[in-house]
Design an enzyme around this catalytic site. Structure first.
Site, PDB file in Angstrom:
ATOM      1  N   ILE A  51      44.218  34.414  45.866  1.00 40.55           N
ATOM      2  CA  ILE A  51      44.856  35.442  46.699  1.00 40.55           C
ATOM      3  C   ILE A  51      44.296  36.834  46.455  1.00 40.55           C
ATOM      4  O   ILE A  51      44.708  37.796  47.104  1.00 40.55           O
ATOM      5  CB  ILE A  51      46.385  35.464  46.476  1.00 40.55           C
ATOM      6  CG1 ILE A  51      46.709  35.721  45.000  1.00 40.55           C
ATOM      7  CG2 ILE A  51      47.026  34.182  46.969  1.00 40.55           C
ATOM      8  CD1 ILE A  51      48.192  35.864  44.713  1.00 40.55           C
ATOM      9  N   GLN A  91      40.833  39.337  44.414  1.00 39.84           N
ATOM     10  CA  GLN A  91      39.672  39.483  43.546  1.00 39.84           C
ATOM     11  C   GLN A  91      39.681  40.888  42.979  1.00 39.84           C
ATOM     12  O   GLN A  91      39.715  41.862  43.737  1.00 39.84           O
ATOM     13  CB  GLN A  91      38.373  39.249  44.323  1.00 39.84           C
ATOM     14  CG  GLN A  91      37.113  39.434  43.497  1.00 39.84           C
ATOM     15  CD  GLN A  91      36.955  38.351  42.437  1.00 39.84           C
ATOM     16  OE1 GLN A  91      37.137  37.169  42.715  1.00 39.84           O
ATOM     17  NE2 GLN A  91      36.626  38.755  41.224  1.00 39.84           N
ATOM     18  N   GLY A  92      39.678  41.017  41.650  1.00 30.20           N
ATOM     19  CA  GLY A  92      39.708  42.326  41.017  1.00 30.20           C
ATOM     20  C   GLY A  92      38.415  42.639  40.305  1.00 30.20           C
ATOM     21  O   GLY A  92      37.476  41.831  40.272  1.00 30.20           O
ATOM     22  N   GLY A  93      38.363  43.827  39.738  1.00 30.03           N
ATOM     23  CA  GLY A  93      37.167  44.265  39.041  1.00 30.03           C
ATOM     24  C   GLY A  93      36.867  43.424  37.817  1.00 30.03           C
ATOM     25  O   GLY A  93      35.724  43.336  37.387  1.00 30.03           O
ATOM     26  N   PHE A  94      37.903  42.786  37.232  1.00 29.69           N
ATOM     27  CA  PHE A  94      37.703  42.032  35.997  1.00 29.69           C
ATOM     28  C   PHE A  94      38.143  40.581  36.131  1.00 29.69           C
ATOM     29  O   PHE A  94      38.319  39.898  35.142  1.00 29.69           O
ATOM     30  CB  PHE A  94      38.461  42.696  34.848  1.00 29.69           C
ATOM     31  CG  PHE A  94      38.113  44.142  34.687  1.00 29.69           C
ATOM     32  CD1 PHE A  94      36.818  44.530  34.409  1.00 29.69           C
ATOM     33  CD2 PHE A  94      39.077  45.115  34.852  1.00 29.69           C
ATOM     34  CE1 PHE A  94      36.483  45.862  34.278  1.00 29.69           C
ATOM     35  CE2 PHE A  94      38.754  46.450  34.717  1.00 29.69           C
ATOM     36  CZ  PHE A  94      37.455  46.835  34.436  1.00 29.69           C
ATOM     37  N   SER A 150      39.794  37.162  39.004  1.00 28.88           N
ATOM     38  CA  SER A 150      40.405  36.706  40.251  1.00 28.88           C
ATOM     39  C   SER A 150      41.887  36.432  40.045  1.00 28.88           C
ATOM     40  O   SER A 150      42.333  36.157  38.928  1.00 28.88           O
ATOM     41  CB  SER A 150      39.699  35.429  40.732  1.00 28.88           C
ATOM     42  OG  SER A 150      38.314  35.663  40.894  1.00 28.88           O
ATOM     43  N   VAL A 151      42.638  36.476  41.156  1.00 30.78           N
ATOM     44  CA  VAL A 151      44.076  36.233  41.114  1.00 30.78           C
ATOM     45  C   VAL A 151      44.386  35.003  41.957  1.00 30.78           C
ATOM     46  O   VAL A 151      43.917  34.886  43.098  1.00 30.78           O
ATOM     47  CB  VAL A 151      44.870  37.449  41.637  1.00 30.78           C
ATOM     48  CG1 VAL A 151      46.372  37.194  41.523  1.00 30.78           C
ATOM     49  CG2 VAL A 151      44.485  38.711  40.864  1.00 30.78           C
ATOM     50  N   ASP A 200      46.110  54.365  36.347  1.00 29.32           N
ATOM     51  CA  ASP A 200      45.428  53.761  37.499  1.00 29.32           C
ATOM     52  C   ASP A 200      46.418  53.454  38.614  1.00 29.32           C
ATOM     53  O   ASP A 200      46.345  52.405  39.252  1.00 29.32           O
ATOM     54  CB  ASP A 200      44.690  52.492  37.066  1.00 29.32           C
ATOM     55  CG  ASP A 200      43.631  52.072  38.085  1.00 29.32           C
ATOM     56  OD1 ASP A 200      43.171  52.936  38.856  1.00 29.32           O
ATOM     57  OD2 ASP A 200      43.275  50.882  38.121  1.00 29.32           O
TER      58      ASP A 200
END
Length: 648
Positions: A345, A347-350, A352-353, A464
């Site tokens: 669901i 995609q992050g900088g560090f 995936s979710v 952030d």
């Protein structure tokens, strides 16, 4: 004789002014509206029908819920039963009249003539055992202190001492009654009229939260109302009031507390003695302190070297004693169907979710950090150590973690509506966000930040905050997420300097970008950017090539054209309320750090349309160097925390 005569005349004048200041009532309506004859209204009215009786029969405090409606009632300790009933019923009448269809309402009713005070609050979220600083009513005396203005310095010292004594009496109270947090003191000052002071907290919160609530009220009075002949501030969790005359009948059996004696030693002599003692102490203490600091420095240096040489055995690291929250990797594989693409669901900088489901049917969100990411390891440890110790309805809940082998996984509660940016920046979904819904999201984010900065057992700077890090649950309630960049402060720490700037450009405060310094005011700036994005319906990124959203909004404000930035899909009938939110947003994004408000003050402003707020000064990045700083910022995007979620 002259002093006595002055005191007598002042006291007489104050008594005459009681009729002007004696009846003190304030109400605040916030949040969305509900339809007439809806189930919400019926449930609220049902709770209202028995509230006054429940409050009196339960010792002066009652908290009740019915199908999503939550009602709280509180009366002053030692209340008269009929007086309490009348007070609560009058508050209910005022709410029905003035906040007839508003989901959230707050009424503080104080009537000296009826010798009673009470508060009633309604909301769609449970506040039981939660410190609530807003909404708040502010009722200063209309009359200024001028009779003894030349002695105001001495009066303030004695007043502050009385505040400390009353706070102590309230927060260490061992009463077995329901209304345990209560104090009413009368102080006889030598050169001024008597002062009467009362403090009270709702009994569901702990003593530490009670003290923070009252301190916030005292600070607000000192900053905003000082020089007035008394006044009161009423919050959902506490009440503070002081006057030059007795009120509520609360002081009939109160022991008089004399003012602390003034120093008998002449000032010059006292200073010389203090200096002498200080010199003697310094001779012995300074060398000891220096040696101790050197020793601590050596120990810390040795520790860093040892860690860098040996590394950290993550499999045995218990993350602050949170090993009980450790998930089995095989369970996570099963829950996410082996991290299938269909369950992805975001995609992050560090990493995936993924969406997952536990054996009991509970839905979860699983963040699988990218292997070998050094920053990912820091983010992972940060989230585990911080989120497991934080609990607030406007913060995402961490259910657990897994760190088997090379895997680093965080397991969260599942939040079905993804993140705020997928609504506010989408041309179609933005239509779903009415002004009431946007205002509720803004207030929820603000409450989450107040908890991080002031009300939790830790003091945390998020660093952030942005639209993509604000998740929305099934009821569109906001939850602040992604604590990988967060920093823990000591309770007495005000600022820090970092070696590397991390975060997302456009949301970072000027002093953070330029000087690498950050504080709670850094989060306030980010909040202001998000608030302006909510009002405009546009991302700050859209303004990068020109000014940036804060600077653009500021220039429109100065030109008298602030209304032009309001999202065109919002109802113009609410323009006054929206303009107030723009005003608050501009105060949050001011270039001058010291002029930005705290988040607790922001909550007060958001919750009341009557509290006066200062004019904003120039917004951050308004000067010509904005473009150059933006270009410098884009060069370091690999260092920033950027997480984008996409709903499926």
């Amino acid at each position: 004789m002259k002093n006595s005569a002055a005191i007598f005349l002042t006291s007489s004048l104050i008594l005459l002014l009681q009729t002007l200041h004696g009846v003190k009532a304030g109400f605040i309506c916030v949040g969305s509206s509900f339809p007439t004859n809806s189930s919400y209204q019926k449930n609220r009215d049902s709770l209202f029908s028995t509230l006054s009786d429940k409050v009196t029969t339960n010792g002066g405090f009652y908290n009740a819920s019915l199908d999503g409606v939550h009602v709280v009632g509180l009366c002053r300790r030692d209340y008269d039963r009929q007086g309490c009933i009348n007070c609560v019923e009058e508050s209910i009448r005022q709410i029905k009249t003035s906040c007839s269809n508003r989901v959230q309402s707050f009424h503080c009713n104080s009537d000296d003539r009826e010798r009673v005070s009470c508060l009633v609050r309604t909301t769609d979220q449970s506040t039981y055992r939660i410190l609530e600083l807003g909404p708040a009513t502010n009722d200063p005396s209309p009359v200024a202190i001028d009779t003894f203005a030349k002695n105001m310095t001495l009066f303030r010292q004695e007043w502050e001492a009385m505040v400390d004594r009353t706070l102590e009496a309230v927060t260490i109270d061992n009463s077995t009654t329901v209304l345990k947090y209560y104090g009413a003191l009368k102080s006889e000052f030598s050169e001024f009229p008597n002062v009467y002071m009362m403090m009270q907290c709702t009994p569901d919160i702990n003593s530490g939260a009670c003290k923070r609530c009252l301190q916030a009220s005292v600070t607000y009075f000192r900053d905003q109302n000082w020089g007035r002949q008394g006044g009161g501030i009423c919050r959902p969790s506490c009440v503070f009031r002081w006057e030059f005359y007795p009120f509520y009948g609360a002081f009939a059996n109160v022991t008089r507390v004399p003012a602390p004696p003034r120093a008998l030693i002449p000032r010059t002599e006292a200073i010389s003695i203090t200096r002498l003692k200080g010199g003697i102490i310094a001779i012995f203490v300074v060398p000891i302190v220096i040696n101790l600091l050197v020793f601590i420095g050596l120990i810390r240096a040795y520790t860093r070297i040892r860690k860098s040489y040996n590394g950290i055995n993550e499999a045995q690291y218990d993350y602050g004693g949170q090993s009980k929250l450790r998930f089995d990797f095989r369970m996570i594989l099963t829950a996410t169907d082996d991290f299938s693409f269909e369950n992805k669901i975001g995609q992050g900088g560090f990493g995936s979710v993924y969406k997952g489901k536990l054996p009991g049917g509970e839905e979860i969100a699983v963040k699988r950090l990218t292997r070998g990411s050094g920053q990912g390891e820091i983010e992972f440890r940060n989230e585990v150590l911080l989120l497991t110790r934080l609990q607030h309805r406007n913060l995402v809940k961490l259910l657990g973690f897994c760190n088997e082998g090379d895997e680093e996984i965080l397991v969260y509660e599942f939040v079905p509506n993804s993140s705020l940016d997928h609504f506010i920046f989408d041309e179609e979904k933005r239509l779903l966000l009415t002004w009431d819904m946007r205002a509720r999201i803004i207030e929820g984010v603000a409450r989450g930040l107040v908890y991080l900065h002031e009300d939790s057992q830790l003091r945390i700077i998020h660093r952030d905050l942005k639209a993509s890090n604000i998740l929305l649950d099934a009821y569109m309630n906001p939850k602040v997420a992604d604590f990988g960049m967060a920093r823990l402060f000591n309770m007495d720490q005000t600022r820090a300097v970092t070696r590397k700037v991390v975060g997302t450009f456009g949301y970072m405060a000027p002093e953070y970008v330029r000087n690498r310094t950050f504080s709670v005011k850094t989060d306030v700036y980010s909040f202001g950017v998000v608030l302006l994005e909510m009002i405009t319906g546009r991302s700050n990124k859209n303004y990068f090539e020109a000014l940036g959203l804060p600077a653009y909004a500021w220039k429109c404000w100065v030109a008298g054209e602030a209304a032009s930035i309001i999202d065109h899909v919002l109802s113009r009938s609410r323009s006054n309320e929206i303009m107030r939110f723009i005003h608050i947003g501009l105060l949050c994004v001011q270039e001058n750090v010291s002029k930005r408000p705290t988040m607790s003050l922001v909550i007060q402003w958001l919750g009341s349309e009557t509290i006066a707020i200062p004019l904003p000064t120039v917004a951050g990045f308004t000067n010509a160097s904005y473009q150059a700083e933006h270009e410098a910022g884009t060069l370091s995007l690999n260092e920033l925390s950027i997480t984008e979620l996409s709903p499926r």
